[in-house]
Enzyme design. Structure first.
Site, PDB file in Angstrom:
ATOM      1  N   ARG A  78      -5.971  12.771   3.465  1.00 34.34           N
ATOM      2  CA  ARG A  78      -4.829  13.670   3.622  1.00 34.34           C
ATOM      3  C   ARG A  78      -4.957  14.843   2.661  1.00 34.34           C
ATOM      4  NH1 ARG A  78      -0.676  12.247   1.596  1.00 34.34           N
ATOM      5  NH2 ARG A  78      -1.306  10.193   0.842  1.00 34.34           N
TER       6      ARG A  78
ATOM      7  N   TYR B  68      -8.706  13.777  10.515  1.00 32.44           N
ATOM      8  CA  TYR B  68      -8.682  12.512   9.775  1.00 32.44           C
ATOM      9  C   TYR B  68      -7.276  11.974   9.542  1.00 32.44           C
ATOM     10  CZ  TYR B  68     -10.860   8.954   6.828  1.00 32.44           C
ATOM     11  OH  TYR B  68     -11.337   7.757   6.327  1.00 32.44           O
TER      12      TYR B  68
ATOM     13  N   GLY C 179      -3.781  10.587   8.555  1.00 31.90           N
ATOM     14  CA  GLY C 179      -2.430  11.130   8.573  1.00 31.90           C
ATOM     15  C   GLY C 179      -2.364  12.624   8.845  1.00 31.90           C
TER      16      GLY C 179
ATOM     17  N   LYS D 223       2.396   9.751   9.552  1.00 31.67           N
ATOM     18  CA  LYS D 223       3.122  10.359   8.433  1.00 31.67           C
ATOM     19  C   LYS D 223       4.013  11.520   8.899  1.00 31.67           C
ATOM     20  CE  LYS D 223       0.805   7.713   5.618  1.00 31.67           C
ATOM     21  NZ  LYS D 223       1.409   6.573   4.936  1.00 31.67           N
TER      22      LYS D 223
ATOM     23  N   HIS E 130       7.986   4.650   3.196  1.00 34.12           N
ATOM     24  CA  HIS E 130       6.561   4.317   3.049  1.00 34.12           C
ATOM     25  C   HIS E 130       6.476   2.875   2.538  1.00 34.12           C
ATOM     26  CE1 HIS E 130       2.429   5.689   1.200  1.00 34.12           C
ATOM     27  NE2 HIS E 130       2.276   5.163   2.394  1.00 34.12           N
TER      28      HIS E 130
ATOM     29  N   SER F   8       0.156   5.484  -1.733  1.00 34.78           N
ATOM     30  CA  SER F   8      -1.049   5.331  -0.923  1.00 34.78           C
ATOM     31  C   SER F   8      -2.153   4.623  -1.717  1.00 34.78           C
ATOM     32  CB  SER F   8      -1.541   6.708  -0.488  1.00 34.78           C
ATOM     33  OG  SER F   8      -0.514   7.353   0.242  1.00 34.78           O
TER      34      SER F   8
ATOM     35  N   CYS G 112      -2.330   1.652  -2.892  1.00 31.98           N
ATOM     36  CA  CYS G 112      -1.857   0.844  -4.022  1.00 31.98           C
ATOM     37  C   CYS G 112      -1.518  -0.580  -3.610  1.00 31.98           C
ATOM     38  CB  CYS G 112      -0.668   1.507  -4.696  1.00 31.98           C
ATOM     39  SG  CYS G 112      -1.129   2.963  -5.661  1.00 31.98           S
TER      40      CYS G 112
ATOM     41  N   LYS H  31      -0.409  -1.954  -0.293  1.00 31.23           N
ATOM     42  CA  LYS H  31       0.554  -2.386   0.733  1.00 31.23           C
ATOM     43  C   LYS H  31      -0.096  -3.312   1.748  1.00 31.23           C
ATOM     44  CE  LYS H  31       1.931   1.746   1.922  1.00 31.23           C
ATOM     45  NZ  LYS H  31       1.156   2.447   0.861  1.00 31.23           N
TER      46      LYS H  31
ATOM     47  N   ASN I 147      -2.673  -5.258   1.449  1.00 30.87           N
ATOM     48  CA  ASN I 147      -2.924  -6.567   0.835  1.00 30.87           C
ATOM     49  C   ASN I 147      -1.651  -7.400   0.750  1.00 30.87           C
ATOM     50  OD1 ASN I 147      -5.827  -6.672  -0.433  1.00 30.87           O
ATOM     51  ND2 ASN I 147      -5.096  -4.599  -0.625  1.00 30.87           N
TER      52      ASN I 147
ATOM     53  N   ASP J 294       2.675  -0.126   6.318  1.00 36.58           N
ATOM     54  CA  ASP J 294       2.667   1.260   5.828  1.00 36.58           C
ATOM     55  C   ASP J 294       4.016   1.967   5.956  1.00 36.58           C
ATOM     56  OD1 ASP J 294       1.097   3.397   4.661  1.00 36.58           O
ATOM     57  OD2 ASP J 294       1.240   4.424   6.591  1.00 36.58           O
TER      58      ASP J 294
ATOM     59  N   ASN K 123     -11.890   6.303   0.583  1.00 40.20           N
ATOM     60  CA  ASN K 123     -10.855   6.373   1.621  1.00 40.20           C
ATOM     61  C   ASN K 123     -11.431   6.093   3.014  1.00 40.20           C
ATOM     62  OD1 ASN K 123      -8.029   6.731   2.207  1.00 40.20           O
ATOM     63  ND2 ASN K 123      -8.498   8.735   3.089  1.00 40.20           N
TER      64      ASN K 123
ATOM     65  N   ARG L  91     -11.788   3.909   6.232  1.00 44.08           N
ATOM     66  CA  ARG L  91     -10.665   3.132   6.790  1.00 44.08           C
ATOM     67  C   ARG L  91     -11.044   2.389   8.059  1.00 44.08           C
ATOM     68  NH1 ARG L  91      -5.008   4.054   4.604  1.00 44.08           N
ATOM     69  NH2 ARG L  91      -5.373   5.387   2.808  1.00 44.08           N
TER      70      ARG L  91
ATOM     71  N   ARG M  52       0.848   1.965  -9.359  1.00 42.80           N
ATOM     72  CA  ARG M  52      -0.398   1.642 -10.061  1.00 42.80           C
ATOM     73  C   ARG M  52      -0.300   2.289 -11.431  1.00 42.80           C
ATOM     74  NH1 ARG M  52      -6.120   1.081  -8.263  1.00 42.80           N
ATOM     75  NH2 ARG M  52      -5.315   0.904  -6.151  1.00 42.80           N
TER      76      ARG M  52
ATOM     77  N   PHE N 248      -3.704 -10.001  -5.933  1.00 43.27           N
ATOM     78  CA  PHE N 248      -4.072 -10.463  -4.589  1.00 43.27           C
ATOM     79  C   PHE N 248      -3.299 -11.718  -4.206  1.00 43.27           C
ATOM     80  CE2 PHE N 248      -7.481  -7.822  -6.357  1.00 43.27           C
ATOM     81  CZ  PHE N 248      -7.444  -6.787  -5.431  1.00 43.27           C
TER      82      PHE N 248
ATOM     83  N   GLU O 225      -2.492 -14.263  -5.720  1.00 42.95           N
ATOM     84  CA  GLU O 225      -1.548 -14.733  -6.746  1.00 42.95           C
ATOM     85  C   GLU O 225      -0.221 -13.964  -6.674  1.00 42.95           C
ATOM     86  OE1 GLU O 225      -2.502 -17.391  -7.852  1.00 42.95           O
ATOM     87  OE2 GLU O 225      -4.666 -17.195  -7.468  1.00 42.95           O
TER      88      GLU O 225
HETATM   89  P1  GTP Z   1      -2.108   3.438   2.313  1.00 44.69           P
HETATM   90  O1  GTP Z   1      -2.655   2.862   3.566  1.00 44.69           O
HETATM   91  O2  GTP Z   1      -2.951   4.526   1.727  1.00 44.69           O
HETATM   92  O3  GTP Z   1      -0.672   3.831   2.366  1.00 44.69           O
HETATM   93  O4  GTP Z   1      -2.214   2.358   1.160  1.00 44.69           O
HETATM   94  P2  GTP Z   1      -1.967   0.803   0.943  1.00 44.69           P
HETATM   95  O5  GTP Z   1      -0.879   0.707  -0.080  1.00 44.69           O
HETATM   96  O6  GTP Z   1      -1.831   0.034   2.193  1.00 44.69           O
HETATM   97  O7  GTP Z   1      -3.332   0.490   0.253  1.00 44.69           O
HETATM   98  P3  GTP Z   1      -4.239  -0.786   0.244  1.00 44.69           P
HETATM   99  O8  GTP Z   1      -3.491  -2.060   0.471  1.00 44.69           O
HETATM  100  O9  GTP Z   1      -5.358  -0.559   1.152  1.00 44.69           O
HETATM  101  O10 GTP Z   1      -4.692  -0.685  -1.285  1.00 44.69           O
HETATM  102  C1  GTP Z   1      -5.969  -0.923  -1.642  1.00 44.69           C
HETATM  103  C2  GTP Z   1      -6.166  -0.831  -3.130  1.00 44.69           C
HETATM  104  O11 GTP Z   1      -5.239  -1.636  -3.850  1.00 44.69           O
HETATM  105  C3  GTP Z   1      -7.533  -1.353  -3.474  1.00 44.69           C
HETATM  106  O12 GTP Z   1      -8.034  -0.568  -4.514  1.00 44.69           O
HETATM  107  C4  GTP Z   1      -7.246  -2.786  -3.939  1.00 44.69           C
HETATM  108  O13 GTP Z   1      -8.245  -3.284  -4.745  1.00 44.69           O
HETATM  109  C5  GTP Z   1      -5.946  -2.565  -4.668  1.00 44.69           C
HETATM  110  N1  GTP Z   1      -5.130  -3.801  -4.793  1.00 44.69           N
HETATM  111  C6  GTP Z   1      -4.363  -4.370  -3.846  1.00 44.69           C
HETATM  112  N2  GTP Z   1      -3.738  -5.464  -4.320  1.00 44.69           N
HETATM  113  C7  GTP Z   1      -4.121  -5.578  -5.616  1.00 44.69           C
HETATM  114  C8  GTP Z   1      -3.815  -6.503  -6.664  1.00 44.69           C
HETATM  115  O14 GTP Z   1      -3.044  -7.436  -6.494  1.00 44.69           O
HETATM  116  N3  GTP Z   1      -4.395  -6.283  -7.876  1.00 44.69           N
HETATM  117  C9  GTP Z   1      -5.244  -5.244  -8.096  1.00 44.69           C
HETATM  118  N4  GTP Z   1      -5.771  -5.098  -9.307  1.00 44.69           N
HETATM  119  N5  GTP Z   1      -5.574  -4.360  -7.131  1.00 44.69           N
HETATM  120  C10 GTP Z   1      -5.012  -4.520  -5.921  1.00 44.69           C
HETATM  121  C1  SPV Z   2      -1.604   7.101   3.145  1.00 40.32           C
HETATM  122  O1  SPV Z   2      -2.325   7.976   2.616  1.00 40.32           O
HETATM  123  O2  SPV Z   2      -0.525   6.721   2.624  1.00 40.32           O
HETATM  124  C2  SPV Z   2      -2.041   6.447   4.389  1.00 40.32           C
HETATM  125  C3  SPV Z   2      -3.233   6.956   5.062  1.00 40.32           C
HETATM  126  O3  SPV Z   2      -1.374   5.524   4.837  1.00 40.32           O
HETATM  127  S1  SPV Z   2      -2.929   8.346   6.071  1.00 40.32           S
HETATM  128  O4  SPV Z   2      -2.464   7.852   7.366  1.00 40.32           O
HETATM  129  O5  SPV Z   2      -4.186   9.076   6.227  1.00 40.32           O
HETATM  130  O6  SPV Z   2      -1.914   9.171   5.479  1.00 40.32           O
HETATM  131 MN    MN Z   3       0.428   5.118   3.616  1.00 39.94          MN
END
Ligand code: GTP
Ligand code: SPV
Ligand code: MN
Length: 587
Positions: free
Chosen positions: A66, A203, A205, A212, A232, A254, A256, A258, A260, A281, A371, A373, A404, A496, A498
């Site tokens: 983005r 690409y 968003g 978005k 978000h 983003s 951070c 979500k 997971n 998301d 980034n 995906r 974060r 993760f 935990e």
């Molecule tokens: P967007 O799709 O961009 O909105 O983001 P999202 O929040 O869905 O991001 P995503 O879940 O893909 O975040 C991935 C990042 O978060 C990676 O760098 C992971 O390693 C990190 N991450 C996720 N959960 C944890 C955790 O519990 N601990 C740590 N240290 N890192 C984590």
């Molecule tokens: C974000 O950046 O928060 C995303 C990926 O979820 S994108 O759809 O490219 O904005």
């Molecule tokens: Mn997002």
């Protein structure tokens, strides 16, 4: 002609595509879009045994995320866009874009994609996206409800007009580049007209306009008018061994975590506990008939960060991307499969990197950029909640904000009340991630919505504060931080899987059960309150990850105060009052 046909004809007259294709949304159409993309060199099919019906797409290095500095929110006045959005005077912005769009689709097919976000719910939003990118059309098939059925239901007097062009017209007979895009890029929003115009990028968003642009930026404006919230946020349900199901929504910036957290797998010592995924998301939050807060995921797909995803960090996602998936900017193995950093502990001996170049471990370049995906339908996800398309949404028992941040903020705490929770959300800061280009190191990202709020962020704070009047009872608000580090730079909390323990504590607090003590920031768990946590951390590290150190908090409160002041006079006075009283408690 219907209003939608009239509008599409006008866009075609301006952009002058070689042909216009109205998408019917069928499986056959999706397959034919993929075939077109393979023929054009945008995507390649992956090994049909290892990744059935899956593809790898490669973008150009100047189109990988983005672009916040090229994103504009254009209501009539700058004041309505507020202190954090890039604003352009709407007529000037339009004129500039219309010049760029003139003839911009020459030689290409213009796909017309009727779509609906949160279809079937009381707050559904219909739109039409036109695009000259087959990659975007194929991705929209996965990410939203699209096609003829949607068009048949779409109110002709109320649909969003979304124009997307990669800005790479073709001369007669000229073949398309594998990843067409333009050096000039704009993502512009006209909330008063219900319109988005995106130019130059293909690409994520920037280009999948339902995501978005519509489901956040335009939806925030609609939600403000009609009494709901576009956020978000992921939405996840935790089910106890007794079958009690509790839903929670969580906003993290983003990249951070979500995705997971939305599909977190309970650790082995929590037998009988289950996690159900509603979304990863975007969530739309609205009051239910009994004054309860409800949530829907307006999307039908996941566009998730690939690097870091592994069987250890997100087994559900690994399984989900096993078939019927479009990967973008991942590396290619010799077996015709994908790879990215973190997928396996040791990388393959030889790869083709995301730019198509030979790659070996230790060559000094990432095989896949951070980034990179994957795009899949939500139905690929084995933890998908059966209620995912319930038109009533699911009831929310708690709201979580998380960022974060390597210091200052503990693993988890519960805000004392609604207003204090909103203060934590409004002043949230987070470290830069690769999801957007050109961010500062640590920046304030209120509600994880800084890049996504379609009107003045100060009015958005006020809308949240006032939202309590629309609800019978407001859910408790929590703040989490998986990313606190020790003096050696190591994460203090294993994270993760935990994190399920933290989710369980949140759910128990929301149900009035979990143990807690009151600290400087709010209610916090002792190690014994986070079931089984003593198995994955020790009292010393837990004390560190939970520390609320006045020496760190005092400057943070001062910075929060300064941040809110920097947003100008529109900031609701309640928020400044809350900082004063929190700072007072520290003294
Ligand atoms: P967007 O799709 O961009 O909105 O983001 P999202 O929040 O869905 O991001 P995503 O879940 O893909 O975040 C991935 C990042 O978060 C990676 O760098 C992971 O390693 C990190 N991450 C996720 N959960 C944890 C955790 O519990 N601990 C740590 N240290 N890192 C984590
Ligand atoms: C974000 O950046 O928060 C995303 C990926 O979820 S994108 O759809 O490219 O904005
Ligand atoms: Mn997002």
């Amino acid at each position: 002609m219907t209003p939608s046909e009239t509008w599409v004809a006008a866009v075609a007259a301006r952009c002058r595509p070689a042909q216009v294709h109205w998408c019917d949304g069928s499986e056959a159409e999706y397959r034919s879009l993929c075939a077109t993309l393979v023929a054009q060199g945008t995507m390649m099919p992956l090994d049909p045994v290892r990744r059935p019906r899956s593809f790898l797409a490669r973008s150009t290095p100047d189109d990988v995320a983005r672009l916040e500095h090229r994103t504009f929110v254009c209501p009539a006045t700058e004041k309505e866009a507020g202190p954090t959005n890039n604003w352009r005077e709407p007529r000037a912005m339009r004129a500039e874009l219309e010049t760029l769009l003139a003839g911009s689709m020459a030689g290409r097919t213009m796909y017309v994609i009727p779509f609906v976000m949160a279809g079937g719910t009381p707050i559904e939003m219909f739109g039409i996206q036109v695009t000259d990118s087959a990659y975007v059309a194929a991705s929209m098939h996965l990410m939203a409800r699209v096609g003829a059925d949607v068009l048949a239901r779409m109110p002709q007097d109320d649909f969003l007009r979304c124009t997307h062009s990669v800005g790479a017209p073709l001369a007669p007979g000229e073949p398309s580049a594998a990843w067409p895009c333009s050096a000039t890029k704009y993502i512009a929003h006209f909330p008063e007209d219900g319109e988005v115009i995106s130019y130059g990028s293909g690409y994520g968003g920037n280009a999948l306009l339902g995501k978005k642009c519509v489901a956040l930026r335009l939806a925030t404006v609609r939600g403000r008018r009609d009494g709901w919230l576009a956020e978000h946020m992921l939405v996840v349900g935790l089910e106890s061994p007794e079958g009690e199901k509790t839903y929670v929504a969580a906003a993290f910036p983003s990249a951070c975590g979500k995705t997971n957290f939305a599909m977190v797998r309970p650790p082995a010592d929590m037998p009988g506990w289950k996690v159900h995924t509603i979304g990863d998301d975007i969530a739309w939050l609205f009051p239910g008939r009994a004054g309860e807060l409800r949530a829907v995921n307006p999307e039908t797909g996941f566009f998730g960060v690939a690097p870091g995803t592994s069987a250890a960090t997100n087994a559900v996602a690994m399984d989900m991307v096993g078939h019927d998936c479009i990967f973008t900017n991942c590396a290619l193995t010799e077996e015709g499969d994908v790879w990215w950093e973190g997928m396996t502990p040791t990388p393959p001996e030889r790869l083709t990197d995301w730019q198509g170049r030979p790659w070996v471990p230790g060559c000094g370049r990432p095989a896949a950029p951070p980034n990179a995906r994957f795009t899949v339908r939500v139905t690929n996800c084995r933890s998908l909640d059966p209620a995912w398309r319930d038109p009533e949404g699911v009831p929310l028992s708690a709201i979580v904000f998380g960022a974060r941040i390597g210091r200052t903020f503990p693993l988890v705490f519960q805000a004392r009340d609604w207003e204090e929770g909103i203060l934590w959300a409004a002043t949230m800061s987070s470290e830069a991630t690769a999801a957007a280009e050109g961010q500062a190191q640590l920046r304030r990202d209120p509600f994880a919505m800084l890049p996504f709020c379609g009107y003045a962020i100060t009015d958005y704070f006020a809308h949240w504060l006032a939202f309590r009047e629309r609800l019978g009872a407001v859910p408790p608000i929590f703040r989490v931080n998986w990313f606190r580090r020790d003096a050696g730079g190591r994460f203090l909390w294993p994270g993760f899987r935990e994190n399920t323990r933290v989710l369980r504590w949140i759910v128990e607090r929301a149900r009035g059960r979990g143990g807690a003590t009151e600290g400087a920031l709010g209610f916090v768990p002792a190690l014994a309150d986070l079931a089984g946590a003593e198995r994955v951390t020790d009292p010393g590290r837990f004390a560190q990850v939970m520390a609320m150190d006045p020496g760190e908090l005092r400057p943070e409160f001062a910075a929060q105060k300064a941040y809110l002041e920097s947003l100008g006079r529109g900031v609701p006075p309640e928020l400044q009052d809350r900082i004063e009283s929190l700072a007072g408690r520290l003294a």
